[in-house]
Write a protein that holds these residues in place. Structure first.
Motif, mmCIF file in Angstrom:
data_model
loop_
_atom_site.group_PDB
_atom_site.id
_atom_site.type_symbol
_atom_site.label_atom_id
_atom_site.label_comp_id
_atom_site.label_asym_id
_atom_site.label_seq_id
_atom_site.Cartn_x
_atom_site.Cartn_y
_atom_site.Cartn_z
ATOM 1 N N MET A 1 0.847 -1.169 0.000
ATOM 2 C CA MET A 1 0.000 0.000 0.000
ATOM 3 C C MET A 1 0.892 1.231 0.000
ATOM 4 O O MET A 1 1.949 1.234 0.625
ATOM 5 N N SER A 2 0.449 2.269 -0.653
ATOM 6 C CA SER A 2 1.281 3.470 -0.724
ATOM 7 C C SER A 2 1.358 4.137 0.650
ATOM 8 O O SER A 2 0.393 4.084 1.439
ATOM 9 N N PRO A 3 2.490 4.760 0.935
ATOM 10 C CA PRO A 3 2.638 5.439 2.229
ATOM 11 C C PRO A 3 1.585 6.532 2.429
ATOM 12 O O PRO A 3 1.103 6.728 3.547
ATOM 13 N N GLU A 4 1.217 7.203 1.349
ATOM 14 C CA GLU A 4 0.226 8.273 1.445
ATOM 15 C C GLU A 4 -1.136 7.720 1.875
ATOM 16 O O GLU A 4 -1.817 8.298 2.722
ATOM 17 N N LYS A 5 -1.529 6.593 1.272
ATOM 18 C CA LYS A 5 -2.824 5.994 1.609
ATOM 19 C C LYS A 5 -2.813 5.483 3.046
ATOM 20 O O LYS A 5 -3.787 5.656 3.785
ATOM 21 N N LEU A 6 -1.717 4.860 3.449
ATOM 22 C CA LEU A 6 -1.596 4.355 4.817
ATOM 23 C C LEU A 6 -1.692 5.502 5.820
ATOM 24 O O LEU A 6 -2.410 5.396 6.825
ATOM 25 N N ALA A 7 -0.993 6.591 5.544
ATOM 26 C CA ALA A 7 -1.027 7.754 6.430
ATOM 27 C C ALA A 7 -2.436 8.342 6.477
ATOM 28 O O ALA A 7 -2.928 8.703 7.559
ATOM 29 N N ARG A 8 -3.103 8.411 5.342
ATOM 30 C CA ARG A 8 -4.455 8.958 5.292
ATOM 31 C C ARG A 8 -5.409 8.101 6.131
ATOM 32 O O ARG A 8 -6.208 8.617 6.911
ATOM 33 N N MET A 9 -5.291 6.789 5.991
ATOM 34 C CA MET A 9 -6.144 5.883 6.758
ATOM 35 C C MET A 9 -5.886 6.033 8.263
ATOM 36 O O MET A 9 -6.834 6.093 9.057
ATOM 37 N N ALA A 10 -4.625 6.084 8.646
ATOM 38 C CA ALA A 10 -4.286 6.228 10.064
ATOM 39 C C ALA A 10 -4.799 7.565 10.603
ATOM 40 O O ALA A 10 -5.323 7.633 11.723
ATOM 41 N N ASN A 11 -4.659 8.619 9.808
ATOM 42 C CA ASN A 11 -5.141 9.931 10.234
ATOM 43 C C ASN A 11 -6.663 9.955 10.367
ATOM 44 O O ASN A 11 -7.200 10.628 11.253
ATOM 45 N N ILE A 49 6.207 5.976 10.789
ATOM 46 C CA ILE A 49 6.349 6.745 12.024
ATOM 47 C C ILE A 49 7.821 6.854 12.414
ATOM 48 O O ILE A 49 8.306 7.941 12.731
ATOM 49 N N ALA A 50 8.541 5.737 12.357
ATOM 50 C CA ALA A 50 9.964 5.742 12.721
ATOM 51 C C ALA A 50 10.774 6.626 11.785
ATOM 52 O O ALA A 50 11.755 7.251 12.203
ATOM 53 N N GLY A 51 10.344 6.703 10.539
ATOM 54 C CA GLY A 51 11.041 7.523 9.551
ATOM 55 C C GLY A 51 10.703 8.996 9.651
ATOM 56 O O GLY A 51 11.223 9.807 8.884
ATOM 57 N N GLY A 52 9.819 9.348 10.584
ATOM 58 C CA GLY A 52 9.485 10.756 10.777
ATOM 59 C C GLY A 52 8.578 11.322 9.706
ATOM 60 O O GLY A 52 8.662 12.508 9.387
ATOM 61 N N ALA A 53 7.722 10.483 9.150
ATOM 62 C CA ALA A 53 6.811 10.934 8.093
ATOM 63 C C ALA A 53 6.042 12.169 8.546
ATOM 64 O O ALA A 53 5.515 12.211 9.656
ATOM 65 N N SER A 54 6.005 13.153 7.690
ATOM 66 C CA SER A 54 5.266 14.370 8.023
ATOM 67 C C SER A 54 3.787 14.158 7.736
ATOM 68 O O SER A 54 3.401 13.278 6.973
ATOM 69 N N GLY A 55 2.975 14.937 8.375
ATOM 70 C CA GLY A 55 1.551 14.887 8.119
ATOM 71 C C GLY A 55 0.785 13.867 8.925
ATOM 72 O O GLY A 55 -0.423 13.731 8.745
ATOM 73 N N LEU A 56 1.452 13.139 9.791
ATOM 74 C CA LEU A 56 0.734 12.169 10.634
ATOM 75 C C LEU A 56 0.125 12.883 11.835
ATOM 76 O O LEU A 56 0.760 13.731 12.464
ATOM 77 N N HIS A 57 -1.093 12.537 12.139
ATOM 78 C CA HIS A 57 -1.789 13.081 13.303
ATOM 79 C C HIS A 57 -0.973 12.734 14.549
ATOM 80 O O HIS A 57 -0.411 11.638 14.641
ATOM 81 N N PRO A 58 -0.901 13.640 15.515
ATOM 82 C CA PRO A 58 -0.142 13.338 16.746
ATOM 83 C C PRO A 58 -0.584 12.052 17.440
ATOM 84 O O PRO A 58 0.258 11.329 17.987
ATOM 85 N N ALA A 59 -1.873 11.731 17.400
ATOM 86 C CA ALA A 59 -2.340 10.498 18.037
ATOM 87 C C ALA A 59 -1.791 9.268 17.333
ATOM 88 O O ALA A 59 -1.562 8.239 17.973
ATOM 89 N N VAL A 60 -1.543 9.369 16.041
ATOM 90 C CA VAL A 60 -0.953 8.246 15.300
ATOM 91 C C VAL A 60 0.488 8.053 15.752
ATOM 92 O O VAL A 60 0.918 6.935 16.056
#
Length: 73
Positions: A1-11, A49-60
């Motif tokens: 799955m693309s990192p963008e989609k994964l981040a969007r789902m988590a957010n 998360i470990a890679g410091g991806a930007s745009g992740l909600h703080p709760a994620v």
């Protein structure tokens, strides 16, 4: 799955629990991810998360410590 989609789902999950206090929101995000996400998806999210991806909600980001690694399954 693309990192963008994964981040969007988590957010989206984090936003659904946004009415809770920060620590409860993070715990709820981790519980949801642990209960419903495939081990590969969890591993990819933890890498983001470990890679410091930007745009992740703080709760994620805060949920990372309670998300089960794929090897734990």
């Amino acid at each position: 799955m693309s990192p963008e989609k994964l981040a969007r789902m988590a957010n989206q999950i984090a936003a659904a629990f946004g009415h809770r206090p920060d620590d409860e929101a993070a715990a709820a995000v981790a519980a949801h991810v642990n209960d419903f996400w495939d081990p590969r998806m969890r591993a990819e999210l933890l890498e983001l998360i470990a890679g410091g991806a930007s745009g992740l909600h703080p709760a994620v980001r805060d949920a990372a410590a309670a998300i089960r690694p794929a090897a734990a399954d």
